[in-house]
Motif scaffolding. Structure first.
Motif, mmCIF file in Angstrom:
data_model
loop_
_atom_site.group_PDB
_atom_site.id
_atom_site.type_symbol
_atom_site.label_atom_id
_atom_site.label_comp_id
_atom_site.label_asym_id
_atom_site.label_seq_id
_atom_site.Cartn_x
_atom_site.Cartn_y
_atom_site.Cartn_z
ATOM 1 N N TYR A 26 0.836 -1.206 0.000
ATOM 2 C CA TYR A 26 0.000 0.000 0.000
ATOM 3 C C TYR A 26 0.869 1.254 0.000
ATOM 4 O O TYR A 26 0.597 2.210 -0.738
ATOM 5 C CB TYR A 26 -0.903 0.017 1.238
ATOM 6 C CG TYR A 26 -2.060 -0.941 1.209
ATOM 7 C CD1 TYR A 26 -3.247 -0.614 0.554
ATOM 8 C CD2 TYR A 26 -1.986 -2.168 1.857
ATOM 9 C CE1 TYR A 26 -4.326 -1.494 0.542
ATOM 10 C CE2 TYR A 26 -3.045 -3.054 1.843
ATOM 11 C CZ TYR A 26 -4.215 -2.718 1.189
ATOM 12 O OH TYR A 26 -5.278 -3.600 1.169
ATOM 13 N N ALA A 27 1.911 1.253 0.828
ATOM 14 C CA ALA A 27 2.789 2.419 0.930
ATOM 15 C C ALA A 27 3.556 2.632 -0.376
ATOM 16 O O ALA A 27 3.740 3.777 -0.821
ATOM 17 C CB ALA A 27 3.758 2.247 2.092
ATOM 18 N N ILE A 28 3.998 1.532 -0.999
ATOM 19 C CA ILE A 28 4.730 1.663 -2.266
ATOM 20 C C ILE A 28 3.815 2.210 -3.352
ATOM 21 O O ILE A 28 4.207 3.074 -4.148
ATOM 22 C CB ILE A 28 5.319 0.307 -2.687
ATOM 23 C CG1 ILE A 28 6.287 -0.221 -1.621
ATOM 24 C CG2 ILE A 28 6.044 0.436 -4.025
ATOM 25 C CD1 ILE A 28 6.755 -1.638 -1.861
ATOM 26 N N LEU A 29 2.587 1.718 -3.393
ATOM 27 C CA LEU A 29 1.607 2.195 -4.374
ATOM 28 C C LEU A 29 1.417 3.704 -4.247
ATOM 29 O O LEU A 29 1.452 4.441 -5.249
ATOM 30 C CB LEU A 29 0.278 1.468 -4.188
ATOM 31 C CG LEU A 29 -0.888 1.939 -5.066
ATOM 32 C CD1 LEU A 29 -0.608 1.660 -6.540
ATOM 33 C CD2 LEU A 29 -2.195 1.252 -4.646
ATOM 34 N N LYS A 30 1.224 4.181 -3.029
ATOM 35 C CA LYS A 30 1.019 5.615 -2.822
ATOM 36 C C LYS A 30 2.272 6.412 -3.179
ATOM 37 O O LYS A 30 2.180 7.515 -3.737
ATOM 38 C CB LYS A 30 0.609 5.890 -1.370
ATOM 39 C CG LYS A 30 -0.822 5.500 -1.062
ATOM 40 C CD LYS A 30 -1.806 6.244 -1.972
ATOM 41 C CE LYS A 30 -3.242 5.820 -1.701
ATOM 42 N NZ LYS A 30 -4.190 6.457 -2.672
ATOM 43 N N ALA A 31 3.436 5.850 -2.875
ATOM 44 C CA ALA A 31 4.684 6.542 -3.219
ATOM 45 C C ALA A 31 4.802 6.730 -4.727
ATOM 46 O O ALA A 31 5.189 7.804 -5.212
ATOM 47 C CB ALA A 31 5.875 5.765 -2.683
ATOM 48 N N VAL A 32 4.445 5.694 -5.487
ATOM 49 C CA VAL A 32 4.501 5.786 -6.949
ATOM 50 C C VAL A 32 3.454 6.770 -7.459
ATOM 51 O O VAL A 32 3.745 7.613 -8.330
ATOM 52 C CB VAL A 32 4.299 4.400 -7.582
ATOM 53 C CG1 VAL A 32 4.179 4.509 -9.106
ATOM 54 C CG2 VAL A 32 5.459 3.468 -7.214
ATOM 55 N N GLY A 171 19.356 1.084 -7.109
ATOM 56 C CA GLY A 171 18.914 1.858 -5.958
ATOM 57 C C GLY A 171 18.226 0.970 -4.951
ATOM 58 O O GLY A 171 17.858 -0.174 -5.243
ATOM 59 N N ARG A 172 18.058 1.500 -3.748
ATOM 60 C CA ARG A 172 17.376 0.772 -2.670
ATOM 61 C C ARG A 172 16.500 1.726 -1.875
ATOM 62 O O ARG A 172 16.851 2.894 -1.675
ATOM 63 C CB ARG A 172 18.384 0.153 -1.705
ATOM 64 C CG ARG A 172 18.820 -1.272 -1.984
ATOM 65 C CD ARG A 172 19.611 -1.723 -0.795
ATOM 66 N NE ARG A 172 20.193 -3.046 -0.946
ATOM 67 C CZ ARG A 172 21.327 -3.399 -0.339
ATOM 68 N NH1 ARG A 172 21.975 -2.532 0.422
ATOM 69 N NH2 ARG A 172 21.794 -4.617 -0.472
ATOM 70 N N GLY A 173 15.381 1.189 -1.410
ATOM 71 C CA GLY A 173 14.522 1.928 -0.503
ATOM 72 C C GLY A 173 13.679 0.944 0.280
ATOM 73 O O GLY A 173 13.844 -0.263 0.156
ATOM 74 N N PHE A 174 12.771 1.457 1.090
ATOM 75 C CA PHE A 174 11.822 0.562 1.751
ATOM 76 C C PHE A 174 10.447 1.194 1.767
ATOM 77 O O PHE A 174 10.300 2.409 1.592
ATOM 78 C CB PHE A 174 12.294 0.139 3.144
ATOM 79 C CG PHE A 174 12.499 1.262 4.140
ATOM 80 C CD1 PHE A 174 11.478 1.678 4.985
ATOM 81 C CD2 PHE A 174 13.737 1.881 4.255
ATOM 82 C CE1 PHE A 174 11.676 2.687 5.921
ATOM 83 C CE2 PHE A 174 13.957 2.885 5.187
ATOM 84 C CZ PHE A 174 12.916 3.293 6.020
ATOM 85 N N ASP A 175 9.448 0.354 1.956
ATOM 86 C CA ASP A 175 8.060 0.725 1.699
ATOM 87 C C ASP A 175 7.594 2.019 2.353
ATOM 88 O O ASP A 175 7.004 2.868 1.705
ATOM 89 C CB ASP A 175 7.119 -0.440 2.052
ATOM 90 C CG ASP A 175 7.434 -1.069 3.397
ATOM 91 O OD1 ASP A 175 8.160 -0.469 4.211
ATOM 92 O OD2 ASP A 175 6.947 -2.203 3.632
ATOM 93 N N VAL A 176 7.839 2.196 3.646
ATOM 94 C CA VAL A 176 7.278 3.352 4.345
ATOM 95 C C VAL A 176 8.246 4.528 4.432
ATOM 96 O O VAL A 176 8.002 5.490 5.154
ATOM 97 C CB VAL A 176 6.821 2.949 5.765
ATOM 98 C CG1 VAL A 176 5.685 1.938 5.689
ATOM 99 C CG2 VAL A 176 7.981 2.385 6.588
ATOM 100 N N GLN A 200 10.026 -4.663 1.584
ATOM 101 C CA GLN A 200 8.575 -4.568 1.782
ATOM 102 C C GLN A 200 8.132 -5.527 2.880
ATOM 103 O O GLN A 200 8.455 -6.708 2.857
ATOM 104 C CB GLN A 200 7.866 -4.875 0.456
ATOM 105 C CG GLN A 200 6.364 -4.858 0.515
ATOM 106 C CD GLN A 200 5.776 -6.260 0.530
ATOM 107 O OE1 GLN A 200 6.294 -7.167 -0.115
ATOM 108 N NE2 GLN A 200 4.716 -6.448 1.279
ATOM 109 N N ASN A 201 7.417 -5.002 3.838
ATOM 110 C CA ASN A 201 6.989 -5.787 4.989
ATOM 111 C C ASN A 201 5.778 -6.654 4.643
ATOM 112 O O ASN A 201 4.727 -6.144 4.272
ATOM 113 C CB ASN A 201 6.636 -4.849 6.152
ATOM 114 C CG ASN A 201 6.343 -5.602 7.434
ATOM 115 O OD1 ASN A 201 6.844 -6.708 7.646
ATOM 116 N ND2 ASN A 201 5.533 -5.024 8.296
#
Length: 341
Positions: A26-32, A171-176, A200-201
């Motif tokens: 959900y967090a990744i979707l909103k980030a995109v 690159g690297r990141g995390f969901d929230v 991603q959790n």
């Protein structure tokens, strides 16, 4: 690409978003969806392509074109789409199982070919859609339906795999993370295959496995956010990453005050491939988790080379399918269906 004005709402579909409550997707979707308007992206020119897995539901939730393809083959479909229309903005969405197990071969080739697209690999270190089996990135000792006593496999490292396959952007990141959109923007600006590993959790089958460095609060001291031209500092600037020149390896050093240079802290250079390899291999615990843009050094893209080859082959001639079919050894079958055989 012509930039247009959109809002987050313009990228949301009328489909009910269906992931487990609390899923990092959900967090990744909103980030995109927040990032695309900032890029000036056009939904009519944007394509999301996925394979199979929880992450692969992504195209349903983006108000753009999309393909939900088959297990592990999203890179092949994305490559074909880009070659058919190089002007399209391609986003490939995959998971650690879809992209590194059955799809590992396809992932390797889209990276080495350097097809211009953004590749988001959601890494939750587990198979979520098929109910929690160990995946290629699961840690040693992970207990799951397929490894009830604990996994004895040494896990794959997605970012190391990408570099080893010839990726020119990693690159690297995390969901929230609030910094995830910045990584996505950098990937989009890169001309070529841009690989982003997103931790991603999986709230159901691998809950809080990244909690030590990716918790919403309290894990900042374990995050090394890399920025080109800036020193590799973390823990509020109290610690940094230096190069042990005798061993040719990285080490954690303490920083007195603001004097990071005296501590030997490295300045990040996104074009330094050797240091990028070291960063993705740093063991978490003794070291922080390296996040942000680890490597960014563009090269000519695959679709540009294909277009040039087609142009040379044509040599100003108009395509002639009949002439092509008649080229070489051919024969003609004459007569009608009524003639004796």
């Amino acid at each position: 690409m012509t930039k247009i004005e959109t809002t987050l709402k313009d990228w949301e579909t009328d489909q009910e978003v269906r992931w487990c409550p609390g899923c990092g997707d959900y967090a990744i979707l909103k980030a995109v969806q927040r990032t695309l308007p900032q890029l000036g992206a056009d939904p009519k020119n944007t394509v999301f392509i996925s394979g199979i897995g929880c992450s692969s539901r992504f195209p349903y939730y983006m108000e753009s074109y999309g393909f939900h393809t088959i297990h592990g083959r999203a890179p092949a479909v994305a490559t074909g789409t880009k070659l058919a229309n190089p002007d399209l903005d391609i986003w490939l969405v995959t998971g650690d199982g879809d992209g590194l197990s059955i799809g590992g071969n396809h992932m390797m080739h889209v990276l080495r070919r350097n097809v211009n697209m953004q590749i988001m690999l959601f890494n939750n270190e587990i198979y979520g859609l098929t109910k929690g089996q160990a995946s290629p990135t699961s840690r040693e000792g992970t207990k799951s339906p397929s490894t009830p006593i604990g996994s004895y496999d040494h896990p794959a490292r997605p970012a190391a795999f990408a570099l080893g396959s010839g990726a020119r952007f990693v690159g690297r990141g995390f969901d929230v993370s609030k910094n995830l959109p910045d990584v996505l923007k950098a990937a989009h600006a890169h001309q070529g295959a841009a690989f982003i590993e997103i931790f991603q959790n999986c709230i159901v089958y691998n809950k809080d496995v990244f909690h030590d460095f990716a918790a919403p609060k309290g894990a900042e001291d374990q995050q090394l956010w890399l920025e080109d031209g800036q020193p590799m500092l973390f823990a509020g600037g109290a610690k940094g990453i230096a190069l042990d020149r005798e061993k040719l390896s990285l080490e954690v050093v303490d920083v007195e005050g603001d004097d990071w240079e005296a501590a030997g802290v490295i300045v990040h250079d996104v074009t330094n491939r050797s240091i990028a390899h070291m960063l993705v291999e740093m063991p978490f615990g003794p070291f922080p988790m390296a996040l942000g843009v680890l490597y960014d050094d563009p090269r000519p893209t695959f679709e540009a080379a294909v277009a040039e080859e087609r142009s040379r082959a044509a040599k100003g001639k108009q395509p002639n399918l009949a002439a092509l079919l008649a080229k070489g050894q051919t024969w003609t079958v004459s007569g009608t269906a009524q003639d004796p055989v």
